[in-house]
Design a protein around this motif. Structure first.
Motif, PDB file in Angstrom:
ATOM      1  N   PRO A  83       2.299  -8.122  32.570  1.00 21.39           N
ATOM      2  CA  PRO A  83       3.248  -7.235  31.872  1.00 21.39           C
ATOM      3  C   PRO A  83       2.998  -5.776  32.269  1.00 21.39           C
ATOM      4  O   PRO A  83       1.904  -5.257  32.077  1.00 21.39           O
ATOM      5  N   PRO A  84       3.958  -5.099  32.832  1.00 25.52           N
ATOM      6  CA  PRO A  84       3.739  -3.691  33.232  1.00 25.52           C
ATOM      7  C   PRO A  84       3.340  -2.800  32.069  1.00 25.52           C
ATOM      8  O   PRO A  84       2.587  -1.846  32.247  1.00 25.52           O
ATOM      9  N   ASN A  85       3.809  -3.128  30.850  1.00 24.95           N
ATOM     10  CA  ASN A  85       3.507  -2.298  29.685  1.00 24.95           C
ATOM     11  C   ASN A  85       2.388  -2.880  28.830  1.00 24.95           C
ATOM     12  O   ASN A  85       2.176  -2.421  27.707  1.00 24.95           O
ATOM     13  N   ASP A 125       2.378 -13.097  12.796  1.00 23.75           N
ATOM     14  CA  ASP A 125       2.966 -12.230  13.810  1.00 23.75           C
ATOM     15  C   ASP A 125       3.006 -10.774  13.371  1.00 23.75           C
ATOM     16  O   ASP A 125       3.688  -9.947  13.984  1.00 23.75           O
ATOM     17  N   ALA A 126       2.289 -10.427  12.278  1.00 22.60           N
ATOM     18  CA  ALA A 126       2.192  -9.033  11.842  1.00 22.60           C
ATOM     19  C   ALA A 126       0.881  -8.437  12.355  1.00 22.60           C
ATOM     20  O   ALA A 126      -0.119  -9.145  12.516  1.00 22.60           O
ATOM     21  N   ARG A 127       0.898  -7.120  12.600  1.00 24.34           N
ATOM     22  CA  ARG A 127      -0.337  -6.445  12.989  1.00 24.34           C
ATOM     23  C   ARG A 127      -1.061  -6.053  11.715  1.00 24.34           C
ATOM     24  O   ARG A 127      -0.509  -5.378  10.845  1.00 24.34           O
ATOM     25  N   LEU A 128      -2.362  -6.504  11.623  1.00 26.77           N
ATOM     26  CA  LEU A 128      -3.102  -6.398  10.387  1.00 26.77           C
ATOM     27  C   LEU A 128      -4.402  -5.632  10.592  1.00 26.77           C
ATOM     28  O   LEU A 128      -4.959  -5.602  11.701  1.00 26.77           O
ATOM     29  N   SER A 186       1.697  -7.883  24.423  1.00 23.26           N
ATOM     30  CA  SER A 186       1.889  -7.534  23.020  1.00 23.26           C
ATOM     31  C   SER A 186       1.051  -8.408  22.099  1.00 23.26           C
ATOM     32  O   SER A 186       0.712  -7.985  20.988  1.00 23.26           O
ATOM     33  N   GLY A 187       0.736  -9.630  22.514  1.00 26.70           N
ATOM     34  CA  GLY A 187       0.006 -10.548  21.653  1.00 26.70           C
ATOM     35  C   GLY A 187       0.862 -11.165  20.574  1.00 26.70           C
ATOM     36  O   GLY A 187       0.351 -11.854  19.688  1.00 26.70           O
ATOM     37  N   ARG A 188       2.184 -10.905  20.591  1.00 27.68           N
ATOM     38  CA  ARG A 188       3.096 -11.419  19.577  1.00 27.68           C
ATOM     39  C   ARG A 188       3.626 -12.791  19.973  1.00 27.68           C
ATOM     40  O   ARG A 188       3.439 -13.277  21.085  1.00 27.68           O
TER      41      ARG A 188
END
Length: 672
Positions: free
Chosen positions: A212-214, A156-159, A217-219
């Motif tokens: 999702p309006p924003n 769940d970290a951005r790598l 997130s992919g999380r």
């Protein structure tokens, strides 16, 4: 001479296989576990094989490679003969790409950089591990030649990861499973630390992958629900907020229906609904085991119960054993669906049994609704959790469709056979009736002919004998001037007597028993051979075949009539009789060299001459073709041809001999 990586990469496989000379200066980017070394220059990446690497060599070393080209599995490479170390260098600047570009193979065996969300980390060997990275439209495997450190939290970290673009190749030189080869976790940079799972809010099943309006997130997300099914080697199914959810988890703990669990997973889109992948699960409580929703097939085709526990009824249409258990085909109204049963003994239900089935509903196929953007389910399967989920409600009736079809087929066959038997019996009866009628008519005619023959013999013939005796007596005492007249009268009486005896013999002739027309003609010819100046010649050609009795009789009478008239009136030297048997017809030809006559003259108009009326009547009754030709001084030829098909039908109606009387009446001894 090939001097840069781009020139090698642009070679076609057959061209590269020709072993073109290579002299390449490049930097080592990666060593695999075998004997392959990957290198890259300013134009691109390639690899070389054939020489063992020195144990002191490291990535970033600059080398000079000499050798020949070869086709490789996907990208052309170098069969090295010499490798010289030029000195230390630096890894090339990584090329930032996406997962989709990686899958295209364009930058295969080049040093790249990829960003994404860490999905999972799995140890695969003593010194290897695999990191699943969500990047773009699909996860990418990152194969790392190192075990993960305990302090690293990559899920769940951005790598951002640097490595060699690689993949597995099939036999058609196609890229099957693209992935990244990475030397160690030092090439994995954490751009954004994962959020604290304890701080994640609970979301509902229906909130997965909505607009999702924003932006998405992919999380990971957190979901809490009650377990409705947890089978070995299968996903976990939950019920949360009255809806079902599929969870793919790398867990070691097994759950029971009713366990309340908390799930951290990544939303992905399935066939019809979103599910959670690469999930971790934790038991947080226990509730009563959920009960199945009682539904109809039409209700399931709305998709509202996808991944949920349901129950419905139907009739068993078919069943077969598969590698993962028994598969049943159930018919519920107009809808058919499949039920996958757990492995074990095959149920002994028969076709047509009424069953109640409980299981997890899985949408199997969908279709796009016409003129809209909505996806509509068109079929579904049920996954039973245990044999107890399938119950027999009612056994099928004995009258199955197969048995009913067999019974109807047997009844139809019996009816058809009876109709055929009746038809054949009626035809046989008609044939026997016709034979009996024919025999009866023949007996009647024969009796009448014999009666007439007796009457003629006992009356007229005896009278003629008496008249002949009286003429003999009168001639013995008569005046010499009357003797000549009496002898002429006696000669006339003898001729009448002979004709009468022929008539009596004809009337008494039997039709019974087999006869040979050739032998009958030979006997008749011998009897008619009375003139010393005329020669009768009989010839039979072809293979004789059986003739109908009326045909034999009429042909014999035509021959007798024609020969008799020729002897009496034509004064021939030769009469030729030819009987010919052909496969399709039988023909009788009688030719004399006598006086002849004009067929268009008065003699031909008088149809009584030469018994032509009788001959024509006999030919007509047989359905035969009659040919007559004659000229004055050239003789006469009569030919009668009877087709075989006609004579097989009987040749003539019964009573064909009735023409005998007319023939005898038409026979004119004093005719032309």
């Amino acid at each position: 001479m090939l001097t840069n990586a781009r020139a090698i990469r642009l070679l076609a496989p057959d061209k590269a296989a020709m072993g073109l000379p290579v002299r390449l200066e490049a930097v080592i980017t990666y060593f695999d576990m075998g004997a392959t070394t990957f290198v890259q220059d300013d134009t691109g990446g390639t690899f070389y094989q054939g020489l063992p690497r020195h144990p002191d060599w490291r990535c970033g070393l600059r080398v000079l490679i000499e050798g020949k080209s070869f086709s490789g599995l996907y990208v052309p490479g170098i069969k090295a003969t010499k490798v010289h170390v030029i000195g230390p260098g630096a890894l090339p600047a990584p090329l930032p790409i996406t997962a989709d570009v990686l899958a295209s193979g364009r930058y295969h065996y080049q040093w790249i950089e990829l960003e994404g969300i860490g999905r999972s980390v799995t140890v695969t060997g003593e010194n290897t591990s695999v990191l699943r990275l969500a990047s773009g439209s699909s996860p990418v495997e990152v194969r790392i030649d190192e075990l993960p450190a305990g302090h690293l939290d990559l899920v769940d970290a951005r790598l951002r990861i640097q490595g060699l673009a690689a993949g597995f190749i099939n036999d058609r030189r196609q890229l099957v499973l693209p992935h990244l080869k990475v030397r160690g976790f030092r090439d994995v940079a954490i751009l954004d630390a994962p959020p604290d799972p304890a701080q994640l809010p609970l979301v509902s099943v229906d909130d997965q992958l909505r607009f999702p309006p924003n932006g998405a997130s992919g999380r990971r997300v957190k979901v809490r629900g009650v377990v409705i099914s947890d089978q070995p080697h299968e996903p976990i199914f939950l019920r949360a907020g009255g809806r079902g959810l599929l969870v793919e988890s790398r867990r070691s703990e097994a759950f029971e229906p009713g366990d309340l669990i908390e799930v951290l997973g990544f939303p992905e889109m399935g066939t019809f609904r979103a599910f959670l992948a690469d999930a971790t699960t934790t038991r947080v409580g226990n509730e009563p085991a959920p009960t199945p929703h009682r539904v109809t097939a039409q209700n399931l085709l709305t998709g509202i119960r996808d991944a949920d526990l349901v129950e419905l009824e139907g009739e068993l249409a078919a069943s077969f054993a598969g590698t993962e258990g028994v598969v049943l085909t159930i018919q519920a109204g107009e809808t058919a669906f499949r039920v996958r049963c757990p492995s074990g003994p095959r149920p002994q239900w028969t076709q047509g049994s009424r069953l109640s089935v409980s299981g997890i509903c899985r949408i199997a196929d969908t279709v796009m609704a016409a003129r809209s953007y909505r996806v509509q389910p068109v079929s579904f399967d049920l996954w039973a959790r245990s044999p107890e989920d399938i119950r027999l409600l009612r056994s099928p009736t004995w009258w199955t469709p197969r048995r009913l079809t067999a019974a109807v087929a047997a009844l139809v066959s019996a009816t058809v056979a009876a109709l055929i038997w009746v038809f054949l019996l009626r035809r046989r009866i008609r044939e026997q009736t016709a034979i009996i009628r024919s025999q009866l008519a023949r007996e009647i005619v024969l009796d009448e002919r014999q009666r007439i023959a007796r009457e003629v013999h006992d009356t007229l013939e005896q009278e003629l004998v008496g008249l002949a005796l009286r003429l003999d007596a009168a001639a013995s005492v008569a005046d010499p001037r009357l003797v000549a007249l009496l002898e002429a009268a006696r000669h006339l009486v003898d001729r009448i007597h002979a004709e009468l005896r022929i008539l009596v013999w004809d009337l008494r002739e039997q039709e019974d028993g087999p006869r040979d027309l050739g032998e009958m003609l030979a006997r008749s010819t011998q009897e008619l051979q009375t003139s010393p100046t005329t020669q009768l010649d009989l010839t039979v050609t072809g293979t004789p075949w059986p003739l109908a009795a009326p045909v034999e009789h009429n042909l014999l009478r035509i021959a007798q009539e024609t020969i008799t008239n020729a002897l009496k009136h034509a004064e021939p030297c030769m009469i030729q009789i030819q009987l010919s048997y052909d496969p399709e017809a039988v023909s009788l030809r009688i030719q004399d060299d006598g006086r002849g006559f004009e067929t268009d003259g008065p003699a031909a108009v008088k149809l009584g001459h030469f018994g032509l009326i009788g001959v024509r009547e006999r030919a007509r009754k047989m359905g035969a073709q009659l040919e007559l030709s004659s000229e004055l001084g050239q003789g006469t030829t009569i030919k009668v041809t009877v087709p075989r098909a006609r004579q097989l039908l009987g040749g003539t109606e019964h009573g064909g001999r009735e023409g005998d009387a007319s023939a005898n009446r038409d026979h004119n001894p004093g005719g032309g």
